[in-house]
Design an enzyme around this catalytic site. Structure first.
Site, short mmCIF file in Angstrom:
data_model
loop_
_atom_site.label_atom_id
_atom_site.label_comp_id
_atom_site.label_asym_id
_atom_site.label_seq_id
_atom_site.Cartn_x
_atom_site.Cartn_y
_atom_site.Cartn_z
N ASP A 71 81.46 32.92 17.71
CA ASP A 71 82.12 31.76 17.13
C ASP A 71 82.38 30.75 18.24
O ASP A 71 82.52 31.13 19.40
CB ASP A 71 83.45 32.21 16.50
CG ASP A 71 84.32 31.04 16.07
OD1 ASP A 71 84.00 30.42 15.05
OD2 ASP A 71 85.32 30.76 16.75
N SER A 72 82.43 29.49 17.89
CA SER A 72 82.81 28.38 18.79
C SER A 72 81.59 27.68 19.35
O SER A 72 80.89 28.20 20.21
CB SER A 72 83.72 28.84 19.95
OG SER A 72 84.88 29.49 19.49
N SER A 132 85.13 34.58 20.59
CA SER A 132 85.60 33.25 20.17
C SER A 132 86.70 32.76 21.09
O SER A 132 87.57 33.52 21.50
CB SER A 132 86.14 33.32 18.74
OG SER A 132 86.76 32.11 18.35
N GLN A 136 90.76 36.28 6.39
CA GLN A 136 91.25 36.16 7.77
C GLN A 136 92.75 36.28 7.78
O GLN A 136 93.46 35.57 7.05
CB GLN A 136 90.82 34.84 8.38
CG GLN A 136 91.38 34.55 9.75
CD GLN A 136 92.69 33.76 9.70
OE1 GLN A 136 92.95 33.06 8.73
NE2 GLN A 136 93.52 33.91 10.72
N HIS A 196 88.38 30.14 19.80
CA HIS A 196 89.03 29.37 18.74
C HIS A 196 88.53 27.93 18.73
O HIS A 196 89.29 26.99 18.45
CB HIS A 196 90.55 29.41 18.89
CG HIS A 196 91.28 29.43 17.59
ND1 HIS A 196 91.60 30.60 16.93
CD2 HIS A 196 91.75 28.44 16.79
CE1 HIS A 196 92.24 30.33 15.80
NE2 HIS A 196 92.34 29.01 15.69
#
Length: 391
Positions: free
Chosen positions: A296-297, A263, A136, A265
């Site tokens: 994601d999340s 996402s 990442q 975050h």
């Protein structure tokens, strides 16, 4: 809420939520807040879970699920289930072996491990563990240093590069500000130079040293030209993480990325941003098969993974639950969390009438709040204690 004994074995914990409670009992309060907290008033942090709870699956009947299989591919490589770990920095905060232990757990589970720019071990050390490793990237103000990190990832045998697109600087996270959060002396951003990587150890009252450090290091000027340049510079599969608007997802696909990661975050950047799962289906429509879409999340269970698949995702990233396992039992604890996700996903797939992962994408879904007095909520609010719900 169920009490967590002073000593316990990972096999005694039966869900990722059990590991969350166990980790909360073990970690110092500032570290617990750093991992668990969100930005602002934590509206988006809460919305991620509320949105998942409102997605309802319509199971199919009379399907042979005797051979229910979780194996699939992500970015063209085989994986044991449609899950990869999310990039989470400074994992040494929760366990001395940090990313090394978590990568071992991912390797044992047969899923990719994402090592972050802010990893507390170098990307070379983490890649040497032997898991399928994704790197990442936070784009730094020093672009040459950023692209050198990508070259290092290639040389170390990483299988993909994931550009994080939603952190021009770290959002105001009130828990960290109240705690005056700073890294212990033995936790550094090991991938960065000594001066850059160890600048988050001292905080004044009402300040987060980590936020100050990232504001100085990260490039708020990150833009589409940088993504295009990154695409030209690496031969590795490229993911862009932090996409919520379908128009941005479509443009990323046009830039030649191999996957977008829907996402917010984990509720740690713009407070008030939409829940990731609420825009997942629109993003899938926008990219129109030109790249994979990961979510994601907010993923906390195998049922959550099923919901993401049903809405079009190729797979999901799991962040906080892995840290809870890591804090609770190192590699063994992190692996146990991944085992539980696999067990729950297999159960959910089969009960939904799906014999394999691809079949989940044809499931119908509905959205809407459950009744306010649903027994499941009462069960969760009591920490999963049997016999507390009045019927």
């Amino acid at each position: 809420m169920t009490a967590v004994p002073a000593t316990f074995a990972p096999e005694d914990l039966l869900s990722p939520a059990d590991f969350e409670r166990a980790a909360a009992a073990l970690l110092p309060a500032p570290v617990r807040d750093f991992v668990a907290g969100g930005s602002g008033t934590e509206l988006t942090l809460a919305a991620n879970r509320a949105a998942f709870d409102q997605v309802r699956i319509v199971p199919r009947a009379l399907r042979d699920v005797s051979g229910c299989a979780l194996a699939t591919t992500l970015l063209g490589r085989p994986v044991s289930m449609p899950v990869a770990t999310a990039p989470v920095g400074y994992q040494k905060l929760v366990h001395p072996e940090g990313e090394l232990a978590a990568a071992c757990a991912a390797k044992e589970a047969g899923i990719p491990f994402t090592v972050g720019t802010l990893s507390s071990y170098t990307l070379e050390e983490v890649a040497a563990v032997g898991a399928t490793t994704w790197f990442q990237l936070y784009m730094l103000r020093d672009r040459d240093q950023s692209f050198d990190l990508v070259r290092r990832a290639e040389d170390a045998g990483c299988a993909a590069v994931m550009l994080t697109a939603d952190v021009p600087w770290m959002a105001r996270r009130r828990r960290d500000l109240r705690n005056g959060f700073a890294l212990p002396d033995d936790v550094v951003a090991a991938n960065l130079s000594a001066g850059t990587g160890s600048a988050a150890h001292r905080a004044a009252s009402g300040e987060s040293a980590v936020a100050r450090h990232t504001a100085a290091a990260f490039a708020p000027s990150l833009n589409w030209a940088d993504l295009e340049e990154l695409r030209r510079r690496t031969r590795l599969p490229l993911l862009v993480k932090g996409v919520l608007d379908p128009a941005d997802a479509a443009r990323a696909a046009e830039c030649g990325v191999d996957a977008v990661v829907v996402s917010n975050h984990g509720g740690r950047q713009l407070d008030g941003a939409v829940a990731s799962i609420d825009v997942l289906a629109e993003v899938c429509t926008a990219v129109a098969g030109r790249c994979e879409v990961l979510l994601d999340s907010g993923i906390r269970s195998g049922v959550d993974v099923l919901k993401a698949l049903a809405l079009g995702a190729s797979g999901v990233l799991v962040g906080r639950p892995l840290l809870w396992g890591l804090a609770t039992g190192g590699t063994e604890g992190a692996h146990r969390v991944l085992e539980l996700l696999a067990t729950e996903l297999r159960d959910a797939l089969g009960l939904a009438g799906c014999s394999e992962v691809g079949a989940a994408r044809s499931l119908r879904t509905f959205r809407g709040p459950w009744p306010a007095d649903r027994t499941g909520a009462a069960y969760r609010e009591n920490g999963g204690v049997e016999g507390t719900v009045q019927r």
